[in-house]
Design a protein around this motif. Structure first.
Motif, PDB file in Angstrom:
ATOM      1  N   ARG A 128       0.845  -1.198   0.000  1.00 21.69           N
ATOM      2  CA  ARG A 128       0.000   0.000   0.000  1.00 21.69           C
ATOM      3  C   ARG A 128       0.879   1.246   0.000  1.00 21.69           C
ATOM      4  O   ARG A 128       1.903   1.316   0.682  1.00 21.69           O
ATOM      5  CB  ARG A 128      -0.904  -0.013   1.233  1.00 21.69           C
ATOM      6  CG  ARG A 128      -1.790   1.217   1.340  1.00 21.69           C
ATOM      7  CD  ARG A 128      -2.796   1.096   2.465  1.00 21.69           C
ATOM      8  NE  ARG A 128      -3.577   2.317   2.569  1.00 21.69           N
ATOM      9  CZ  ARG A 128      -3.404   3.247   3.497  1.00 21.69           C
ATOM     10  NH1 ARG A 128      -2.496   3.079   4.442  1.00 21.69           N
ATOM     11  NH2 ARG A 128      -4.146   4.337   3.512  1.00 21.69           N
ATOM     12  N   ARG A 129       0.457   2.241  -0.769  1.00 20.75           N
ATOM     13  CA  ARG A 129       1.153   3.518  -0.814  1.00 20.75           C
ATOM     14  C   ARG A 129       0.192   4.619  -0.389  1.00 20.75           C
ATOM     15  O   ARG A 129      -1.013   4.511  -0.580  1.00 20.75           O
ATOM     16  CB  ARG A 129       1.686   3.802  -2.229  1.00 20.75           C
ATOM     17  CG  ARG A 129       2.723   2.800  -2.703  1.00 20.75           C
ATOM     18  CD  ARG A 129       3.108   3.025  -4.151  1.00 20.75           C
ATOM     19  NE  ARG A 129       4.061   2.042  -4.599  1.00 20.75           N
ATOM     20  CZ  ARG A 129       5.375   2.164  -4.494  1.00 20.75           C
ATOM     21  NH1 ARG A 129       5.887   3.280  -3.973  1.00 20.75           N
ATOM     22  NH2 ARG A 129       6.176   1.213  -4.904  1.00 20.75           N
ATOM     23  N   ASP A 130       0.755   5.684   0.158  1.00 23.89           N
ATOM     24  CA  ASP A 130      -0.073   6.830   0.561  1.00 23.89           C
ATOM     25  C   ASP A 130       0.727   8.097   0.332  1.00 23.89           C
ATOM     26  O   ASP A 130       1.961   8.071   0.157  1.00 23.89           O
ATOM     27  CB  ASP A 130      -0.465   6.699   2.032  1.00 23.89           C
ATOM     28  CG  ASP A 130      -1.757   7.445   2.340  1.00 23.89           C
ATOM     29  OD1 ASP A 130      -2.205   8.224   1.462  1.00 23.89           O
ATOM     30  OD2 ASP A 130      -2.309   7.249   3.438  1.00 23.89           O
ATOM     31  N   TYR A 131       0.020   9.211   0.323  1.00 24.05           N
ATOM     32  CA  TYR A 131       0.668  10.499   0.090  1.00 24.05           C
ATOM     33  C   TYR A 131       1.373  10.955   1.366  1.00 24.05           C
ATOM     34  O   TYR A 131       0.779  11.034   2.433  1.00 24.05           O
ATOM     35  CB  TYR A 131      -0.353  11.540  -0.353  1.00 24.05           C
ATOM     36  CG  TYR A 131      -0.830  11.328  -1.768  1.00 24.05           C
ATOM     37  CD1 TYR A 131      -0.038  11.733  -2.849  1.00 24.05           C
ATOM     38  CD2 TYR A 131      -2.058  10.725  -2.023  1.00 24.05           C
ATOM     39  CE1 TYR A 131      -0.467  11.526  -4.152  1.00 24.05           C
ATOM     40  CE2 TYR A 131      -2.493  10.522  -3.327  1.00 24.05           C
ATOM     41  CZ  TYR A 131      -1.686  10.919  -4.391  1.00 24.05           C
ATOM     42  OH  TYR A 131      -2.109  10.716  -5.680  1.00 24.05           O
ATOM     43  N   ARG A 168       3.304   9.757  -3.409  1.00 23.43           N
ATOM     44  CA  ARG A 168       2.769   8.457  -3.015  1.00 23.43           C
ATOM     45  C   ARG A 168       3.925   7.498  -2.806  1.00 23.43           C
ATOM     46  O   ARG A 168       4.643   7.151  -3.745  1.00 23.43           O
ATOM     47  CB  ARG A 168       1.805   7.904  -4.064  1.00 23.43           C
ATOM     48  CG  ARG A 168       0.477   8.615  -4.112  1.00 23.43           C
ATOM     49  CD  ARG A 168      -0.513   7.909  -5.010  1.00 23.43           C
ATOM     50  NE  ARG A 168      -1.083   6.720  -4.378  1.00 23.43           N
ATOM     51  CZ  ARG A 168      -0.971   5.485  -4.840  1.00 23.43           C
ATOM     52  NH1 ARG A 168      -0.296   5.250  -5.933  1.00 23.43           N
ATOM     53  NH2 ARG A 168      -1.546   4.483  -4.221  1.00 23.43           N
ATOM     54  N   ILE A 172       5.140   4.092   4.834  1.00 25.73           N
ATOM     55  CA  ILE A 172       4.078   4.470   5.757  1.00 25.73           C
ATOM     56  C   ILE A 172       4.066   3.457   6.891  1.00 25.73           C
ATOM     57  O   ILE A 172       4.665   2.378   6.793  1.00 25.73           O
ATOM     58  CB  ILE A 172       2.711   4.520   5.040  1.00 25.73           C
ATOM     59  CG1 ILE A 172       2.394   3.153   4.412  1.00 25.73           C
ATOM     60  CG2 ILE A 172       2.691   5.627   3.991  1.00 25.73           C
ATOM     61  CD1 ILE A 172       1.037   3.089   3.739  1.00 25.73           C
ATOM     62  N   LEU A 226      -9.022   0.301   2.661  1.00 22.25           N
ATOM     63  CA  LEU A 226      -7.724   0.503   2.028  1.00 22.25           C
ATOM     64  C   LEU A 226      -6.636  -0.379   2.620  1.00 22.25           C
ATOM     65  O   LEU A 226      -5.717  -0.796   1.912  1.00 22.25           O
ATOM     66  CB  LEU A 226      -7.313   1.980   2.134  1.00 22.25           C
ATOM     67  CG  LEU A 226      -8.221   2.990   1.431  1.00 22.25           C
ATOM     68  CD1 LEU A 226      -7.730   4.409   1.695  1.00 22.25           C
ATOM     69  CD2 LEU A 226      -8.269   2.710  -0.065  1.00 22.25           C
ATOM     70  N   ASN A 227      -6.708  -0.636   3.914  1.00 21.75           N
ATOM     71  CA  ASN A 227      -5.634  -1.406   4.558  1.00 21.75           C
ATOM     72  C   ASN A 227      -6.143  -2.641   5.289  1.00 21.75           C
ATOM     73  O   ASN A 227      -5.421  -3.221   6.111  1.00 21.75           O
ATOM     74  CB  ASN A 227      -4.841  -0.527   5.512  1.00 21.75           C
ATOM     75  CG  ASN A 227      -5.660  -0.059   6.699  1.00 21.75           C
ATOM     76  OD1 ASN A 227      -6.891  -0.147   6.693  1.00 21.75           O
ATOM     77  ND2 ASN A 227      -4.990   0.442   7.731  1.00 21.75           N
TER      78      ASN A 227
END
Length: 414
Positions: A128-131, A168, A172, A226-227
């Motif tokens: 998973r990627r996030d900003y 992104r 995290i 999302l997770n």
């Protein structure tokens, strides 16, 4: 790969250790564990005597590797299914190419393997990627121009620009805690293949942070769509980073030794609580509160008020549709398939039965592990004026799947 000599013992067994085999730091670690009732370390004429309590797993010390084996022989895949059941975690992803056998380090390597399986699955599907907000110096404008930093740090020059941008990235906390747990698991295993696989998959995760920071992050993580797929991996990561246990059994309160220890009575209590709740629900029953104002308390003695509280208090439907008296259920991690029920446990369950039942004779239940079979016997407790209570002693076959045990417990109690 650790090259320390291995010292093996079973639950409640003790071994002598010469004084030179434990460093002062090891002694401090073991005394910290003794405060949690995990081991007992005492000095004798030859050096030290180390006694295991009802705790199993592996503990890596400065000069030796301590392996505590369970008194119940349970196959590796079955042990994992019961541990997964007690944790109420998503079912591990069993790989057909990896044998879930108990290796020399037993429980510790099984948990490390479970973490590895989940992390491999996440890597295959894509992490998973996030900003994430970054403050960087760039040759061109990207994101938001930081006027204050440009003026203070570059004195208005525009050859390099201070900017704030959101990128992104996979760095995290969802991924960082797994990177930390994978590297912690590496220190626990002696199996070369498992160590190689752990090291390989750890390269895909962000650099490790401190175990304390990772645990703090795990406590703050909230799961959304999302997770949600990270939940199982985080369950095994939490187990690795806390040093073992179903409910924070070994915290990092002064203990810096690498280890993974599981207090077996707590595991069995967690299993029995869920077994009883699910068995009651299938037959229209429910769980009743057994603490606070609904508990059995002792007042007027020296010190604080004490309480008697069963592991589970059930309300089951009667045969004619009426409600039966509350049924106390207590988990006992004892070999009651080989020995009679102790007087102390009879007294304890008799107190539960008398305290919660509105009718005589009252009933209560003991649930104990029984490898290789299941059993049910009924004890009658009589007094001068007749029967006081009936005590169901139920042995659960630890070689079966928990779902089978749920059905059997429900049919037995009803």
């Amino acid at each position: 790969m650790p090259d320390r000599p291995v010292v093996r013992l079973a639950e409640y067994q003790s071994v002598p250790l010469t004084r030179d085999r434990l460093t002062p730091r090891d002694v401090d670690r073991l005394h910290a564990l003794q405060a949690h009732d995990c081991v007992t370390l005492s000095a004798d004429h030859s050096g030290w005597r180390l006694k295991a309590e009802s705790t199993v797993g592996v503990l890596v010390l400065d000069r030796l590797r301590l392996v505590i084996e369970p008194k119940f022989a349970i196959a590796g895949d079955r042990l994992m299914s019961w541990l997964d059941y007690a944790l109420d975690a998503p079912r591990p992803l069993w790989s057909p190419t990896r044998r879930w056998a108990t290796r020399p380090d037993g429980y510790a390597e099984l948990v490390a393997t479970a973490l590895l399986e989940q992390c491999e699955h996440l890597v295959r599907d894509g992490l998973r990627r996030d900003y994430i907000r970054r403050e960087t110096v760039e040759p061109v404008l990207r994101g938001r121009f930081d006027v204050a930093a440009q003026a203070v740090r570059r004195y208005g020059q525009l050859d390099r620009l201070h900017v704030r941008a959101f990128d992104r990235e996979s760095d995290i906390w969802d991924n960082r805690v797994l990177g930390t747990a994978l590297r912690a698991a590496l220190r626990l295993t002696t199996h070369s293949g498992l160590a190689r696989d752990l090291h390989g998959v750890a390269e895909f995760f962000p650099p490790a942070t401190s175990p304390a920071a990772a645990l703090h992050a795990l406590d703050r993580i909230r799961y959304t769509r999302l997770n949600a797929r990270y939940r199982a991996a985080h369950t095994w990561a939490r187990l690795i980073l806390r040093g073992g246990g179903v409910s924070d059994l070994l915290t990092d309160r002064g203990t810096a030794a690498d280890g993974l220890l599981l207090r077996m009575p707590a595991l069995w209590e967690a299993v029995v609580r869920r077994l009883a709740v699910e068995a009651a629900a299938r037959h229209g029953g429910r769980v009743l509160p057994s603490g606070g104002g609904a508990g059995i308390t002792v007042r007027g003695d020296l010190g604080n008020t004490s309480a008697f509280r069963p592991d589970v208090l059930l309300e089951l439907p009667g045969r004619s549709g009426s409600t039966r008296s509350p049924l106390p259920v207590d988990a006992k991690y004892k070999r009651y398939d080989r020995h009679s029920v102790s007087a102390a446990d009879v007294h304890q369950l008799l107190t539960y039965a008398a305290g919660y039942s509105a009718y005589a004779p009252a009933s209560a239940v003991i649930v104990h592990p029984q490898p290789g079979g299941r059993a049910h016997r009924l004890l009658e407790i009589n007094g001068p004026r007749g029967m006081l209570s009936t005590l169901h002693v139920i042995g659960i076959d630890t070689a079966t799947h928990p779902e089978q045990a749920v059905a059997w417990v429900g049919n037995t109690l009803l």
